[in-house]
Design a protein around this motif. Structure first.
Motif, short mmCIF file in Angstrom:
data_model
loop_
_atom_site.label_atom_id
_atom_site.label_comp_id
_atom_site.label_asym_id
_atom_site.label_seq_id
_atom_site.Cartn_x
_atom_site.Cartn_y
_atom_site.Cartn_z
N ALA A 7 0.83 -1.21 0.00
CA ALA A 7 0.00 0.00 0.00
C ALA A 7 0.86 1.25 0.00
O ALA A 7 0.49 2.27 -0.58
N ALA A 8 2.01 1.19 0.64
CA ALA A 8 2.89 2.35 0.69
C ALA A 8 3.64 2.53 -0.63
O ALA A 8 3.93 3.65 -1.03
N ALA A 9 3.94 1.44 -1.31
CA ALA A 9 4.71 1.53 -2.56
C ALA A 9 3.82 1.85 -3.76
O ALA A 9 4.25 2.54 -4.68
N ASN A 10 2.60 1.33 -3.79
CA ASN A 10 1.69 1.55 -4.90
C ASN A 10 0.74 2.69 -4.57
O ASN A 10 -0.44 2.48 -4.31
N LEU A 11 1.28 3.90 -4.60
CA LEU A 11 0.51 5.06 -4.19
C LEU A 11 -0.55 5.44 -5.21
O LEU A 11 -0.26 5.55 -6.40
N PRO A 12 -1.77 5.68 -4.74
CA PRO A 12 -2.77 6.25 -5.64
C PRO A 12 -2.37 7.68 -6.01
O PRO A 12 -1.57 8.31 -5.31
N PRO A 13 -2.96 8.22 -7.09
CA PRO A 13 -2.56 9.57 -7.53
C PRO A 13 -2.67 10.65 -6.46
O PRO A 13 -1.80 11.52 -6.36
N GLY A 14 -3.71 10.60 -5.63
CA GLY A 14 -3.85 11.61 -4.58
C GLY A 14 -2.72 11.56 -3.58
O GLY A 14 -2.19 12.60 -3.16
N ALA A 15 -2.33 10.35 -3.18
CA ALA A 15 -1.22 10.19 -2.24
C ALA A 15 0.10 10.64 -2.87
O ALA A 15 0.95 11.21 -2.20
N GLN A 16 0.25 10.39 -4.16
CA GLN A 16 1.44 10.86 -4.87
C GLN A 16 1.50 12.38 -4.85
O GLN A 16 2.54 12.97 -4.58
N LEU A 17 0.36 13.03 -5.14
CA LEU A 17 0.29 14.49 -5.14
C LEU A 17 0.70 15.05 -3.77
O LEU A 17 1.41 16.05 -3.70
N LEU A 18 0.25 14.39 -2.71
CA LEU A 18 0.57 14.85 -1.36
C LEU A 18 1.98 14.49 -0.92
O LEU A 18 2.42 14.89 0.15
N GLY A 19 2.70 13.72 -1.73
CA GLY A 19 4.06 13.31 -1.38
C GLY A 19 4.09 12.35 -0.21
O GLY A 19 5.03 12.36 0.59
N ARG A 20 3.07 11.49 -0.11
CA ARG A 20 2.96 10.58 1.04
C ARG A 20 4.10 9.56 1.06
O ARG A 20 4.43 8.97 0.05
N GLU A 21 4.67 9.39 2.24
CA GLU A 21 5.73 8.40 2.46
C GLU A 21 5.49 7.70 3.79
O GLU A 21 5.41 8.34 4.84
N TRP A 22 5.37 6.38 3.74
CA TRP A 22 5.21 5.56 4.94
C TRP A 22 6.54 5.51 5.67
O TRP A 22 7.56 5.15 5.10
N ILE A 23 6.53 5.86 6.96
CA ILE A 23 7.75 5.81 7.76
C ILE A 23 7.79 4.54 8.61
O ILE A 23 8.81 3.88 8.70
N GLY A 24 6.69 4.21 9.25
CA GLY A 24 6.63 3.04 10.11
C GLY A 24 5.88 3.37 11.38
O GLY A 24 5.00 4.23 11.38
N PHE A 25 6.24 2.70 12.47
CA PHE A 25 5.59 2.92 13.75
C PHE A 25 6.60 3.47 14.75
O PHE A 25 7.76 3.08 14.74
N ASP A 26 6.14 4.37 15.63
CA ASP A 26 7.01 4.85 16.70
C ASP A 26 6.93 3.89 17.88
O ASP A 26 6.19 2.89 17.85
N GLU A 27 7.65 4.20 18.94
CA GLU A 27 7.72 3.31 20.11
C GLU A 27 6.39 3.16 20.83
O GLU A 27 6.16 2.18 21.52
N SER A 28 5.48 4.12 20.63
CA SER A 28 4.16 4.02 21.28
C SER A 28 3.12 3.38 20.37
O SER A 28 1.95 3.29 20.75
#
Length: 134
Positions: A7-28
């Motif tokens: 889901a993070a690699a195959n970005l839909p066009p809207g997510a691409q426009l927003l420059g979305r990048e999956w980072i992961g999870f924090d310690e919480s």
């Protein structure tokens, strides 16, 4: 939680426009997602227009929800209650999101957008419907 690499690699066009990048999870356990607010997203005041911030929150809550589901399920947004707290500038904006409620059919995800200076500029509560993938 599942691997959201697809889901993070195959970005839909809207997510691409927003420059979305999956980072992961924090310690919480919060999902971390990075966006790039472009100059084209600004309003007449030179700050990011609220609709783009809402789109970032919608995108962040959706990918957070996907991380909590099995690969045969997906979600759609039923409602997005958004609050704009401070003006947001062009540049990197990070989302922190977490699932707060879940039933067999529905999910609630809360998210906040934090600017490069660590200021929360907007937050939202998303109510999502869980569906089988087609």
């Amino acid at each position: 939680m599942i691997d959201v690499t697809d889901a993070a690699a195959n970005l839909p066009p809207g997510a691409q426009l927003l420059g979305r990048e999956w980072i992961g999870f924090d310690e919480s356990g919060h999902a971390l997602i990075r966006f790039q607010a472009q100059p084209a997203f600004t309003n007449r005041h030179g700050t990011i227009q609220g609709g783009f911030l809402a789109a970032m929150l919608d995108s962040a809550t959706g990918i957070c929800a996907l991380a909590d589901l099995s690969p045969d399920l997906t979600v759609v947004t039923r409602s997005l209650d958004t609050r704009f707290l401070k003006p947001a500038a062009v540049g990197e904006i990070q989302a922190r999101a977490r699932v707060t409620e879940r039933t067999e059919r529905d999910m609630v995800v809360q998210a906040e957008l934090i600017d490069a200076e660590g200021i929360t500029v907007a937050d939202a509560t998303a109510r999502l419907r869980i569906l089988a993938k087609k």
